[in-house]
Design a protein around this motif. Structure first.
Motif, short mmCIF file in Angstrom:
data_model
loop_
_atom_site.label_atom_id
_atom_site.label_comp_id
_atom_site.label_asym_id
_atom_site.label_seq_id
_atom_site.Cartn_x
_atom_site.Cartn_y
_atom_site.Cartn_z
N ARG A 162 -25.69 8.48 11.60
CA ARG A 162 -27.20 8.79 11.20
C ARG A 162 -28.20 8.06 11.02
O ARG A 162 -29.53 8.64 11.76
CB ARG A 162 -27.21 8.68 9.87
CG ARG A 162 -28.49 10.00 8.54
CD ARG A 162 -27.75 9.70 6.96
NE ARG A 162 -28.13 8.93 6.37
CZ ARG A 162 -29.90 8.07 6.59
NH1 ARG A 162 -30.52 8.54 6.56
NH2 ARG A 162 -29.52 7.27 6.10
N GLU A 183 -23.00 7.01 8.37
CA GLU A 183 -24.66 6.35 7.64
C GLU A 183 -24.95 5.03 8.77
O GLU A 183 -26.02 6.29 9.54
CB GLU A 183 -24.21 4.76 6.76
CG GLU A 183 -25.65 4.81 6.04
CD GLU A 183 -26.76 5.52 5.79
OE1 GLU A 183 -28.04 5.29 5.61
OE2 GLU A 183 -25.81 6.54 5.12
N ARG A 201 0.60 -1.11 0.02
CA ARG A 201 0.17 -0.06 0.25
C ARG A 201 1.04 1.18 -0.36
O ARG A 201 0.68 2.03 0.87
CB ARG A 201 -0.71 -0.27 0.86
CG ARG A 201 -2.53 -0.70 1.27
CD ARG A 201 -2.31 -2.01 1.54
NE ARG A 201 -3.33 -3.41 1.49
CZ ARG A 201 -3.62 -3.97 1.54
NH1 ARG A 201 -2.05 -5.29 0.98
NH2 ARG A 201 -4.49 -4.90 1.65
N GLU A 256 -6.57 1.83 -4.80
CA GLU A 256 -7.51 0.60 -3.33
C GLU A 256 -9.21 0.53 -3.63
O GLU A 256 -9.48 -0.20 -3.49
CB GLU A 256 -7.54 2.18 -2.39
CG GLU A 256 -8.07 1.69 -1.70
CD GLU A 256 -7.92 2.54 -0.11
OE1 GLU A 256 -7.89 3.71 -0.10
OE2 GLU A 256 -8.24 2.04 0.64
N PRO A 309 0.92 -7.13 4.48
CA PRO A 309 -0.52 -7.32 3.48
C PRO A 309 -1.47 -7.90 3.76
O PRO A 309 -3.06 -7.26 3.35
CB PRO A 309 0.70 -7.22 2.66
CG PRO A 309 1.78 -7.36 2.52
CD PRO A 309 2.43 -7.23 3.87
N ASN A 322 -13.16 -6.40 1.78
CA ASN A 322 -13.35 -5.89 0.55
C ASN A 322 -14.07 -4.43 1.05
O ASN A 322 -14.83 -4.28 0.34
CB ASN A 322 -14.97 -7.16 -0.19
CG ASN A 322 -14.04 -6.92 -1.16
OD1 ASN A 322 -13.47 -6.76 -1.83
ND2 ASN A 322 -14.06 -7.81 -2.22
N ARG A 356 -9.65 -6.07 6.02
CA ARG A 356 -10.87 -4.93 5.26
C ARG A 356 -11.56 -5.50 4.93
O ARG A 356 -12.61 -5.11 4.45
CB ARG A 356 -9.57 -4.30 4.07
CG ARG A 356 -8.77 -3.29 4.33
CD ARG A 356 -9.92 -2.39 4.26
NE ARG A 356 -7.96 -1.42 4.31
CZ ARG A 356 -8.20 -0.55 3.34
NH1 ARG A 356 -7.96 -0.84 1.82
NH2 ARG A 356 -7.04 0.03 3.44
N THR A 379 -13.05 -0.51 1.61
CA THR A 379 -11.53 0.85 1.62
C THR A 379 -12.03 2.18 2.67
O THR A 379 -12.49 1.86 3.34
CB THR A 379 -11.94 1.70 0.28
OG1 THR A 379 -12.66 2.38 0.30
CG2 THR A 379 -11.67 1.28 -1.18
N ARG A 380 -10.52 2.33 3.51
CA ARG A 380 -10.68 2.83 4.30
C ARG A 380 -11.97 3.81 4.07
O ARG A 380 -12.90 4.36 5.35
CB ARG A 380 -9.74 3.68 4.59
CG ARG A 380 -9.65 3.93 5.72
CD ARG A 380 -8.28 4.31 6.44
NE ARG A 380 -7.21 3.70 6.49
CZ ARG A 380 -5.80 3.59 7.11
NH1 ARG A 380 -5.48 5.29 7.29
NH2 ARG A 380 -4.73 2.86 6.82
N HIS A 381 -12.25 4.23 3.46
CA HIS A 381 -13.07 5.35 2.65
C HIS A 381 -14.78 5.14 3.25
O HIS A 381 -15.46 5.68 3.63
CB HIS A 381 -12.85 5.98 0.52
CG HIS A 381 -13.61 7.04 1.25
ND1 HIS A 381 -13.82 8.25 1.37
CD2 HIS A 381 -14.58 7.07 -0.15
CE1 HIS A 381 -14.32 8.88 0.90
NE2 HIS A 381 -15.20 7.95 0.27
N ILE A 405 -3.97 -7.35 6.41
CA ILE A 405 -4.65 -6.07 6.04
C ILE A 405 -5.60 -6.07 4.91
O ILE A 405 -6.92 -5.85 5.51
CB ILE A 405 -3.64 -4.94 5.05
CG1 ILE A 405 -2.46 -4.19 6.19
CG2 ILE A 405 -4.41 -4.07 5.29
CD1 ILE A 405 -1.93 -3.09 5.49
N THR A 406 -5.36 -7.03 4.54
CA THR A 406 -5.98 -7.58 3.21
C THR A 406 -7.63 -8.47 3.96
O THR A 406 -8.84 -8.10 3.50
CB THR A 406 -5.84 -8.11 1.91
OG1 THR A 406 -5.24 -8.06 1.24
CG2 THR A 406 -7.24 -8.86 1.02
N LEU A 407 -7.28 -9.38 4.70
CA LEU A 407 -8.33 -9.86 5.44
C LEU A 407 -9.69 -8.74 5.94
O LEU A 407 -10.25 -8.86 6.58
CB LEU A 407 -7.62 -10.86 6.38
CG LEU A 407 -7.24 -11.89 5.05
CD1 LEU A 407 -6.70 -13.73 5.86
CD2 LEU A 407 -8.12 -13.15 4.57
#
Ligand SMILES: Cc1cc2nc3c(=O)[nH]c(=O)nc-3n(C[C@H](O)[C@H](O)[C@H](O)COP(=O)(O)OP(=O)(O)OC[C@H]3O[C@@H](n4cnc5c(N)ncnc54)[C@H](O)[C@@H]3O)c2cc1C
Ligand code: HEM
Ligand code: SF4
Ligand code: SF4
Lengths: 803, 296
Positions: B155, B152, A648, A669, B131, B140, B138, B142-144, B134-136
């Motif tokens: 809210r 949400e 990353r 990403e 790496p 699927n 996450r 993204t940080r965003h 991190i994927t596991l």
């Protein structure tokens, strides 16, 4: 400029009525005025050139194609939208163009010399000839309720900040309606009227925002509601009242403004109602026109975008020429000199018009093409005489243009090893394989003696195929013949294949559609000619993909050898076309050709062994399914990141930005991941690039090594950005100077773009670093080897690896 | 399809590194100088030159990594060589010293070199493990998109509390306002959640609002659980349950987020030792070389 009031019919009989005041119509009207012809220009909106008015503020408008001179009484050169519009207004005033605004034409009746034109507001106009130049943008769908033509009803919102403290009702449930309602809600009291009980058509982001705004009371949501009437009567200091039918009965809302965003109606229906014929039902079809832009309705001329010419300059030239023709002046089209230059080196003693007529006559494929389209086609094509022995294109090149033989012949190598060649002679064409499959050239072609060729770019050919069924049919016929011949019987005589070919047919499959299913009986053989397939089996309760079949390969061969129960299911990975062959004639062919028989048997053996390996291998097949679900079945070259290696660091993005004017064309990403294999947002260089579909200056092309790139003549219209289903195109400002290695190390500088007043946003995407010798910068800059570019054929390696 | 940098070109640089190291050892073992082994003998001088050359070249990796138009190999190839040849410096450098250590600039250079090398090796270990983790973690996202989902959920929570009234509504709202993850380097690496919330405290008959820690929404979840247990109104109880579910999901996402921040931090942090120590090493090395030649 005269403005005709509402409801007043105009008893004058004009020599020319021009409909639509875009660049085409305006230029036509100006020429009519210059020549002193009695005329009127009817425009639906209340401004000239609505399409141009709707460009974003400050947009830099390009004057493509550069080689074409402008011929118009109105000025036009590349510049900002504002400059161009003000030039046009001045031009219209200077020539005393007679314009009527808010005159949307809804019907044309009568005939040459006595047309009657009716507008939505009920005015009638009379004309000897009509120039129809209404473009392709279509008209906004109206409210469909009494009173809808009130002044306070509008169909567009340019600047939401213009309105304050008003009561505004937005009608519609799409993205435009939602965006308008949200933007207006900051300073106004806003209602949104939805015919249904949810916003089903909206983008996810907009949906969340509007739901939120309604929940918080910032926007009043009215669901299951329709507009009953617009009442032109002031109430509560507001100019009118909107009457609504809601689920709980009628509601009256005194309003300052109603904004209807109900989408646009494409103009085709209207044009057909005027009696104009289209050669096919395809949405891309354009009306049949003569070389003088006259439609099948005598006296009705069609120019500009509606006639199939997508650029401003072309539209303006046609406006000028159409008026000249109407007045009986047989001027030479503005492209005459260009064509003369094109034909200069040819061994024919013809002038331009004779040469065009000769070509159209000589080449069978062009019989169904009308003279105007044909002229355009030749203008876009390259005419040349290669010396004997020259390579026209080589096997495995990625070019995709299409060729016709005008004179002499060429030789196609159908069997590389034995150097078997077939001859293609005058009147015939070649190069259709890559055009249809979107893949590399399947054979090398050499020029023969006295060779004269026309080379037409893919874009022009596709336009032709999509709009004229007859051309498509003729190409398909030849395609089938040659595909079957070169794939299965390069060494047999064409006459031996008669039965096989006559029993073959073309079939279309949508993405995901099943060609045949495991366990079914069937003995048809499919040769993929466009798109790609996946072969899968049901294993442990799940459908596992075993392999990927690209265009040019075949499936179903096991059925031929007596095994008629299908051992696997085959599906279209993307929209796919196959040539389907019956087993009977095929078996006869196998009987005659032992070599072919071994070849087919070898393919079966390979497929079986691969299948069993995958079944034992586990995850690979699911990974392949995942990749296919990302649309990679139509990719030619794709960026894949192994996330178990990716640290990353984003050096890939930095490398891309640095070598591409400051904007990274890949988003590392974003995008889905399966079994540590990540598909980032980056161009896959599709076999049939969706982005090329609708690019007015034809700026997108594929080069010989396969990359799909966007050239500098991009006009920034954003069509490709919305046409790419994979979201990989961005509109970006260029940045000329990038930080040096030292300032990156010492100050951590990052790539930058410029945003000066005269910078113009352009479409940018991955170009595979064609300008760098070393290959894609992203891959070369990845420290760990996580990023690679590969093609779907190599996905099979993934499976062998088992994940 | 993918090949990591350690296996680049069938680990060719590993072979080069092994040969270089073995050659140094053999030479050291075979060569018998008149004086005690040190950097001043011809072998010592040779090993020193190779070592210094290697160090300069290893530093140049930072430049190659940012020379995006360079056609000199790939960054992956460079890193592969960097890692393997870098490790061989342990042997080359150590033999160069002739095992003569002291409190001086020479030994300082040696120690700095070892720090850089070992930090590098630590980096390689991190690159090999994190790496994938991190994927596991996450899953699927993204940080965003994690942040988006959290807002949400916020809210939803703020709409739900409207049905509940004071003081729960204020507690929930303040938990949203005082949500805080990330922060300084340390709290990133410690996966520290400094979120807080306000709770009402009765002081006699006065009510006061006090700030309490709400790491991973634990405090709020406890509060809600307690409220559910004493609630008699089924309608309110249902809302409370739903609210708990929302907050629990948020807590789960926050956990992922913290872990993500921590692991990405770890992937970078070691470079903050590796690189500054490289520059310290270059300075010490220059001083070492100048002084050696000066006193020669
Ligand atoms: C975002 C964008 C950017 C572009 N950028 C460029 C560029 O930089 N350079 C370039 O050369 N081209 C560009 N184009 C293409 C260019 O806009 C069109 O080719 C051109 O406008 C076509 O001209 P036209 O006169 O045929 O039709 P239009 O310009 O579409 O004009 C049609 C007119 O007819 C009116 N009308 C429609 N229906 C009726 C009716 N029933 N009755 C009366 N009037 C009617 C409309 O209100 C409109 O004013 C761009 C297109 C888009 C969408
Ligand atoms: C004296 C010896 C060494 C020196 C001078 C040195 C120097 C450097 C420098 C300058 C960088 C660039 C950092 C950046 O710009 O991002 C770097 C990166 C790196 N080094 Fe070393 N290094 C040495 C030894 C080692 C060793 C022995 C290893 C591993 C076994 C190693 C592993 C790494 C790694 C993994 C990176 C990061 C690669 C990346 O993320 O791009 N280094 N080193
Ligand atoms: S831009 Fe999009 S549509 Fe065009 S080739 Fe790339 S991925 Fe395909
Ligand atoms: S350069 Fe390689 S390791 Fe770095 S982010 Fe890109 S793919 Fe991952």
């Amino acid at each position: 400029m005269a403005i005709v009031g509402s409801g007043v019919s105009d008893s004058a009989k004009y020599e020319i009525v021009v409909i639509g005041s875009g660049p085409a119509g305006l230029s036509a009207a100006a020429r009519a005025a210059e020549l002193g012809a009695s005329h009127i220009l009817l425009e639906a909106s209340d401004q000239l050139a609505l399409t141009i008015q709707r460009y974003q503020k400050g947009k830099h408008v390009m004057a493509e194609p550069g080689f074409l001179p402008l011929r118009s009484g109105i000025e036009f050169d590349a510049g900002t939208r504002e400059n161009i519009l003000s030039n046009w207004e001045q031009g219209a005033a200077k020539h005393k163009v007679n314009v009527a605004f808010r005159a949307e034409v809804i019907a044309i009746t009568g005939e040459k010399g006595a047309f009657e034109i009716e507008t939505r507001r009920g005015q009638r106009y009379h004309a000897k000839s009509i120039v129809l130049a209404i473009g392709l943008q279509g008209n906004p769908r109206l409210l469909g309720a009494p009173g809808q033509e009130a002044d306070f009803v509008q169909y567009q919102l340019d600047d939401p900040d213009e309105y304050r403290d008003e009561t505004i009702v937005v009608v519609g449930a799409g993205d435009a309606a939602i965006e308008n309602a949200l933007a207006l809600a900051t300073h106004n009291r806003v209602y949104i009227v939805n015919r249904r009980d949810e916003f089903a058509r909206a983008k996810e982001g907009n949906l969340n925002k509007i739901t939120d705004a309604i929940n918080r009371g910032k926007v009043q949501g009215l669901f299951n509601t329709t507009v009953k009437e617009v009442i032109h009567k002031a109430e509560d200091n507001k100019p009118g009242v909107l009457l609504l039918n809601t689920a709980d009965g009628e509601v009256r809302i005194p309003v300052n403004r109603v904004i209807a965003r109900l989408g646009a109606i494409p103009p085709r229906d209207f044009v057909e109602k005027c009696g104009v014929q289209f050669p096919s039902d395809a949405p891309a079809a354009v009306p049949e026109l003569s070389a003088q832009y006259e439609s099948n309705v005598t006296g009705l001329y069609i120019i500009g975008a509606l006639g199939g010419y997508p650029l401003i300059k072309q539209a303006m030239n046609q406006g000028y020429e159409a008026v000249e023709y109407i007045r009986g002046n047989p001027i030479k089209p503005v492209d005459h000199d260009l064509l003369a230059k094109k034909f200069a080196g040819l061994p024919f003693d013809y002038d331009v018009e004779e040469m065009l007529a000769f070509l159209r006559n000589e080449i069978l494929l062009f019989k169904p093409v009308n003279p105007l389209r044909f002229r355009e086609l030749i203008l876009e094509s390259n005419v040349f005489c290669p010396p004997p022995g020259d390579v026209i294109f080589a096997r495995n090149d990625y070019t995709d243009s299409f060729y016709y033989v005008v004179d002499g012949w060429v030789e196609i190598v159908v069997d590389e090893e034995k150097d078997t060649r077939i001859r293609v002679t005058a009147g015939q064409f070649f190069g259709e394989m890559s055009l249809i499959s979107g893949r590399r050239r399947s054979a090398t072609v050499y020029a023969g003696e006295f060779c004269v060729l026309i080379e037409t770019p893919r874009r022009s050919m596709m336009r032709l195929i999509n709009s004229i069924d007859e051309v498509k049919r003729r190409i398909d016929e030849v395609f089938m013949l040659r595909a079957i011949h070169s794939q299965f019987a390069p060494n047999s005589d064409l006459s031996d294949l008669g039965e096989l070919i006559s029993s073959a047919e073309l079939r279309n499959y949508n993405r995901g559609e099943v060609l045949f299913a495991e366990g079914e009986e069937g003995d048809e053989l499919h040769l993929v000619r466009r798109g790609s397939l996946t072969v899968s089996r049901y294993i442990n309760g799940r459908d596992v993909v075993l392999s990927y079949v690209p265009a040019g390969k075949y499936v179903g061969e096991m059925g031929l050898l007596g095994n008629i129960r299908r051992t696997a299911s085959v599906r279209a990975a993307v929209p796919t076309e196959t040539v389907v062959m019956k087993s009977g004639p095929f078996l006869q062919l196998l009987g005659r050709d032992p070599e072919l028989k071994t070849q087919v048997e070898e393919q079966i053996r390979q497929r079986l062994s691969l299948n069993s390996r995958i079944e034992a291998g586990g995850e690979g097949g699911e990974l392949l399914s995942f990749l296919m679900a990302q649309g990679l079945g139509e990719a030619t070259d794709v960026l894949l990141i192994d996330e178990s290696l990716c640290i990353r660091c984003d050096n890939c993005e930095k490398a891309c930005a640095d070598t591409h004017e400051g904007t990274s064309r890949l988003d590392r990403e974003a995008g889905p991941t399966y079994a540590q294999i990540h598909v980032p947002t980056s161009c896959r260089h599709c076999e049939h690039p969706h982005c090329m579909k609708d690019c007015p200056p034809d700026a997108i092309s594929r080069n010989a090594s396969g990359e799909v790139t966007i050239a500098d003549n991009c006009i920034g219209c954003g069509n490709c950005e919305s046409n790419c289903p994979y979201g990989v195109i961005q509109m970006a400002y260029p940045g000329n100077k990038q930080p040096s290695v030292w300032s990156r190390i010492l100050f951590g500088s990052e790539a930058k773009t410029t945003k000066s007043a005269d910078a113009q946003k352009r479409a940018v995407k991955c170009d595979m670093c064609t300008s760098l010798k070393g290959g894609p910068a992203c891959v070369r800059a990845c420290p760990t080897g996580a990023a690679i570019r590969t093609s779907p054929e190599n996905f099979v390696d993934l499976i062998k690896r088992g994940g | 399809m993918h090949t990591g940098f350690l296996r680049f070109a069938d680990a060719a640089y590993l072979k080069v590194s092994i040969i270089l190291s073995l050659a140094s050892i053999v030479a050291y073992w075979w060569y018998d100088p008149l004086e005690p082994a040190n950097g001043g003998t011809w072998l010592g001088f040779t090993l020193g030159s190779i070592g210094a050359g290697l160090i300069v070249w290893l530093t140049l990796y930072g430049m190659r990594k940012r020379s995006y138009r360079s056609r000199m190999g790939t960054v992956q190839g460079w890193l592969s060589a960097h890692v393997y040849l870098g490790v061989s410096l342990i042997i080359i450098g150590t033999l160069h010293t002739g095992f003569q250590f002291g409190l001086n600039i020479h030994t300082l250079s040696y120690v700095l070199m070892l720090i850089v090398i070992f930090s590098g090796m630590w980096g390689v270990v991190l690159y090999a493990r994190f790496p994938e983790l991190i994927t596991l973690n996450r899953n699927n996202l993204t940080r965003h998109s994690i942040f988006r989902e959290i807002s949400e959920l916020d809210r939803k929570a703020s709409l739900l509390v409207e049905a509940l009234g004071s003081p729960i509504d204020r507690m929930v709202i303040t938990s949203i306002q005082l949500f805080s993850v990330g922060g300084g380097v340390w709290s990133q690496l410690a996966a520290h959640d400094s979120s807080k919330m306000m709770i009402p405290i009765m002081k006699g008959d006065k009510r006061q609002w006090k700030k309490v820690g709400n790491s991973q929404q634990a405090y709020l979840l406890d509060m809600l659980a307690q409220q559910v247990s004493v609630c008699r109104d089924p309608a309110i109880s249902a809302v409370l349950q739903e609210l708990s579910d929302v907050i629990r999901t948020k807590s789960g996402l926050t956990g992922r987020l913290l872990k993500d921040i921590r692991m990405q931090g770890m992937l970078e942090l070691w470079l903050y030792i590796h690189v500054p120590m490289t520059f310290a090493l270059l300075a010490a090395l220059s001083a070492h070389i100048v002084s050696v030649f000066y006193y020669w």
